[in-house]
Scaffold this motif. Structure first.
Motif, PDB file in Angstrom:
ATOM      1  N   MET A   1    -117.803   6.359 -15.122  1.00 18.42           N
ATOM      2  CA  MET A   1    -117.715   5.130 -14.168  1.00 18.42           C
ATOM      3  C   MET A   1    -116.862   4.778 -14.191  1.00 18.42           C
ATOM      4  SD  MET A   1    -120.695   5.079 -12.580  1.00 18.42           S
ATOM      5  CE  MET A   1    -121.314   3.368 -12.182  1.00 18.42           C
ATOM      6  N   LEU A   2    -115.771   4.157 -13.362  1.00 18.90           N
ATOM      7  CA  LEU A   2    -114.472   3.789 -13.033  1.00 18.90           C
ATOM      8  C   LEU A   2    -114.885   1.342 -12.946  1.00 18.90           C
ATOM      9  CD1 LEU A   2    -113.074   5.881  -9.769  1.00 18.90           C
ATOM     10  CD2 LEU A   2    -112.377   6.270 -12.473  1.00 18.90           C
ATOM     11  N   GLU A   3    -114.329   1.877 -13.777  1.00 21.39           N
ATOM     12  CA  GLU A   3    -113.259  -0.009 -14.100  1.00 21.39           C
ATOM     13  C   GLU A   3    -113.338  -0.246 -12.852  1.00 21.39           C
ATOM     14  OE1 GLU A   3    -115.234  -1.816 -16.256  1.00 21.39           O
ATOM     15  OE2 GLU A   3    -115.783   0.311 -17.189  1.00 21.39           O
ATOM     16  N   SER A   7    -110.940   2.046 -10.444  1.00 21.72           N
ATOM     17  CA  SER A   7    -111.496   2.223  -9.424  1.00 21.72           C
ATOM     18  C   SER A   7    -110.538   1.687  -7.718  1.00 21.72           C
ATOM     19  CB  SER A   7    -112.962   1.154  -8.592  1.00 21.72           C
ATOM     20  OG  SER A   7    -113.615   1.814  -7.032  1.00 21.72           O
ATOM     21  N   GLN A   8    -109.964   0.537  -7.604  1.00 18.87           N
ATOM     22  CA  GLN A   8    -109.102   0.345  -6.970  1.00 18.87           C
ATOM     23  C   GLN A   8    -107.704   1.340  -7.219  1.00 18.87           C
ATOM     24  OE1 GLN A   8    -107.689  -3.306  -7.844  1.00 18.87           O
ATOM     25  NE2 GLN A   8    -109.249  -4.388  -6.903  1.00 18.87           N
ATOM     26  N   LEU A   9    -107.881   1.629  -8.004  1.00 13.72           N
ATOM     27  CA  LEU A   9    -106.869   2.990  -8.376  1.00 13.72           C
ATOM     28  C   LEU A   9    -106.733   4.201  -7.005  1.00 13.72           C
ATOM     29  CD1 LEU A   9    -103.600   3.077  -9.250  1.00 13.72           C
ATOM     30  CD2 LEU A   9    -104.719   3.876 -11.775  1.00 13.72           C
ATOM     31  N   VAL A  10    -107.909   4.582  -7.751  1.00 16.43           N
ATOM     32  CA  VAL A  10    -108.321   5.603  -6.790  1.00 16.43           C
ATOM     33  C   VAL A  10    -108.533   5.643  -5.302  1.00 16.43           C
ATOM     34  CG1 VAL A  10    -111.056   6.873  -6.620  1.00 16.43           C
ATOM     35  CG2 VAL A  10    -109.982   6.578  -8.893  1.00 16.43           C
ATOM     36  N   ARG A  52    -110.312  12.323 -11.818  1.00 15.34           N
ATOM     37  CA  ARG A  52    -109.774  13.138 -13.145  1.00 15.34           C
ATOM     38  C   ARG A  52    -108.970  12.732 -13.825  1.00 15.34           C
ATOM     39  NH1 ARG A  52    -106.780  19.084 -13.418  1.00 15.34           N
ATOM     40  NH2 ARG A  52    -105.846  18.030 -12.958  1.00 15.34           N
ATOM     41  N   LEU A  53    -107.186  12.393 -13.635  1.00 13.68           N
ATOM     42  CA  LEU A  53    -106.155  12.242 -13.852  1.00 13.68           C
ATOM     43  C   LEU A  53    -107.076  10.177 -15.323  1.00 13.68           C
ATOM     44  CD1 LEU A  53    -103.284  11.507 -14.771  1.00 13.68           C
ATOM     45  CD2 LEU A  53    -103.347   9.694 -13.253  1.00 13.68           C
ATOM     46  N   LEU A  54    -107.629  10.222 -14.914  1.00 15.24           N
ATOM     47  CA  LEU A  54    -108.377   8.212 -15.046  1.00 15.24           C
ATOM     48  C   LEU A  54    -109.736   8.571 -16.395  1.00 15.24           C
ATOM     49  CD1 LEU A  54    -108.009   5.847 -11.934  1.00 15.24           C
ATOM     50  CD2 LEU A  54    -106.904   6.339 -14.285  1.00 15.24           C
ATOM     51  N   THR A  55    -110.028  10.130 -15.843  1.00 16.78           N
ATOM     52  CA  THR A  55    -111.968  10.120 -16.911  1.00 16.78           C
ATOM     53  C   THR A  55    -111.799  11.097 -17.619  1.00 16.78           C
ATOM     54  OG1 THR A  55    -112.336  11.951 -15.230  1.00 16.78           O
ATOM     55  CG2 THR A  55    -113.181   9.591 -14.879  1.00 16.78           C
ATOM     56  N   GLY A  56    -110.713  12.285 -17.120  1.00 15.98           N
ATOM     57  CA  GLY A  56    -110.745  13.806 -17.650  1.00 15.98           C
ATOM     58  C   GLY A  56    -111.706  14.440 -17.279  1.00 15.98           C
ATOM     59  N   PHE A  57    -112.480  14.358 -16.269  1.00 15.79           N
ATOM     60  CA  PHE A  57    -113.291  15.268 -15.670  1.00 15.79           C
ATOM     61  C   PHE A  57    -112.558  15.827 -13.845  1.00 15.79           C
ATOM     62  CE2 PHE A  57    -117.320  15.543 -13.350  1.00 15.79           C
ATOM     63  CZ  PHE A  57    -118.530  16.153 -14.305  1.00 15.79           C
ATOM     64  N   VAL A  58    -113.127  16.748 -14.535  1.00 17.31           N
ATOM     65  CA  VAL A  58    -112.878  17.468 -12.909  1.00 17.31           C
ATOM     66  C   VAL A  58    -114.372  17.310 -11.992  1.00 17.31           C
ATOM     67  CG1 VAL A  58    -112.455  19.707 -11.601  1.00 17.31           C
ATOM     68  CG2 VAL A  58    -111.412  19.234 -14.057  1.00 17.31           C
ATOM     69  N   ALA A  64    -119.070  11.746  -4.847  1.00 14.52           N
ATOM     70  CA  ALA A  64    -119.524  11.348  -6.208  1.00 14.52           C
ATOM     71  C   ALA A  64    -119.027  10.666  -6.776  1.00 14.52           C
ATOM     72  CB  ALA A  64    -119.779  12.821  -7.392  1.00 14.52           C
ATOM     73  N   VAL A  65    -117.389  11.380  -6.466  1.00 12.02           N
ATOM     74  CA  VAL A  65    -116.736   9.893  -7.022  1.00 12.02           C
ATOM     75  C   VAL A  65    -116.095   8.283  -6.424  1.00 12.02           C
ATOM     76  CG1 VAL A  65    -113.869   9.497  -6.683  1.00 12.02           C
ATOM     77  CG2 VAL A  65    -114.625  11.501  -7.594  1.00 12.02           C
ATOM     78  N   LEU A  66    -116.779   8.091  -5.509  1.00 10.06           N
ATOM     79  CA  LEU A  66    -116.403   6.839  -4.172  1.00 10.06           C
ATOM     80  C   LEU A  66    -117.669   6.471  -5.304  1.00 10.06           C
ATOM     81  CD1 LEU A  66    -115.435   8.794  -0.717  1.00 10.06           C
ATOM     82  CD2 LEU A  66    -113.976   7.150  -2.459  1.00 10.06           C
ATOM     83  N   HIS A  67    -119.347   7.003  -4.928  1.00  7.10           N
ATOM     84  CA  HIS A  67    -119.756   6.557  -6.226  1.00  7.10           C
ATOM     85  C   HIS A  67    -120.021   6.272  -7.319  1.00  7.10           C
ATOM     86  CE1 HIS A  67    -121.144   7.732  -1.945  1.00  7.10           C
ATOM     87  NE2 HIS A  67    -121.944   6.577  -2.338  1.00  7.10           N
ATOM     88  N   HIS A  68    -119.517   6.088  -7.969  1.00 13.33           N
ATOM     89  CA  HIS A  68    -118.968   6.020  -9.810  1.00 13.33           C
ATOM     90  C   HIS A  68    -117.794   5.220 -10.178  1.00 13.33           C
ATOM     91  CE1 HIS A  68    -120.998   9.957 -10.174  1.00 13.33           C
ATOM     92  NE2 HIS A  68    -120.652   9.387 -11.973  1.00 13.33           N
ATOM     93  N   SER A  69    -117.963   3.935  -9.173  1.00  9.10           N
ATOM     94  CA  SER A  69    -117.384   2.119  -9.719  1.00  9.10           C
ATOM     95  C   SER A  69    -118.537   1.538 -10.076  1.00  9.10           C
ATOM     96  CB  SER A  69    -117.215   1.721  -8.482  1.00  9.10           C
ATOM     97  OG  SER A  69    -116.231   0.831  -8.168  1.00  9.10           O
TER      98      SER A  69
END
Length: 117
Positions: A1-3, A7-10, A52-58, A64-69
């Protein structure tokens, strides 16, 4: 999950592209090796690279990325510690905590019982 800051950076990466990802990688002392993506994922590559840079997960699914906040979900349930489904949740959907107190006009669980959070 992104803090929230992550999330703003993404989301900024969607507008600003790979230049932002490269700058962030340099700031963190990391070397960016772009993924070889095809199809829809290629159009979203800057956002996927930042994730990927923030989480290490590809991740190759932009949705999925947009919903991981983390801010899309509520606080963790006081009983089972799973996140409430939304910040406005009136009870925990996983374990049912707080369900017995729900009335038609009840406040969200975190507002109704703030001492638990």
């Amino acid at each position: 999950m992104l803090e929230p800051a992550e999330s703003q950076l993404v989301h900024r990466t969607i507008r600003e592209g790979l230049a932002l990802v490269k700058a962030e990688a340099q700031k963190r002392g990391r070397i960016l090796h772009p993924m070889e993506l095809t199809g829809t994922a290629r159009a979203w590559q800057p956002m996927l690279e930042m994730y990927r840079l923030l989480t290490g997960f590809v991740e190759t699914n932009p949705n999925a990325v947009l919903h991981h906040s983390v801010e899309l979900y509520g606080p963790p349930c006081p009983k089972c510690r799973k996140p409430l489904r939304t910040p406005e949740a009136r009870f925990c959907a996983a374990c049912g905590f707080g369900q017995q107190e729900v009335t038609p006009n009840s406040l969200p669980l975190a507002q109704r019982r703030p001492e638990l959070f």
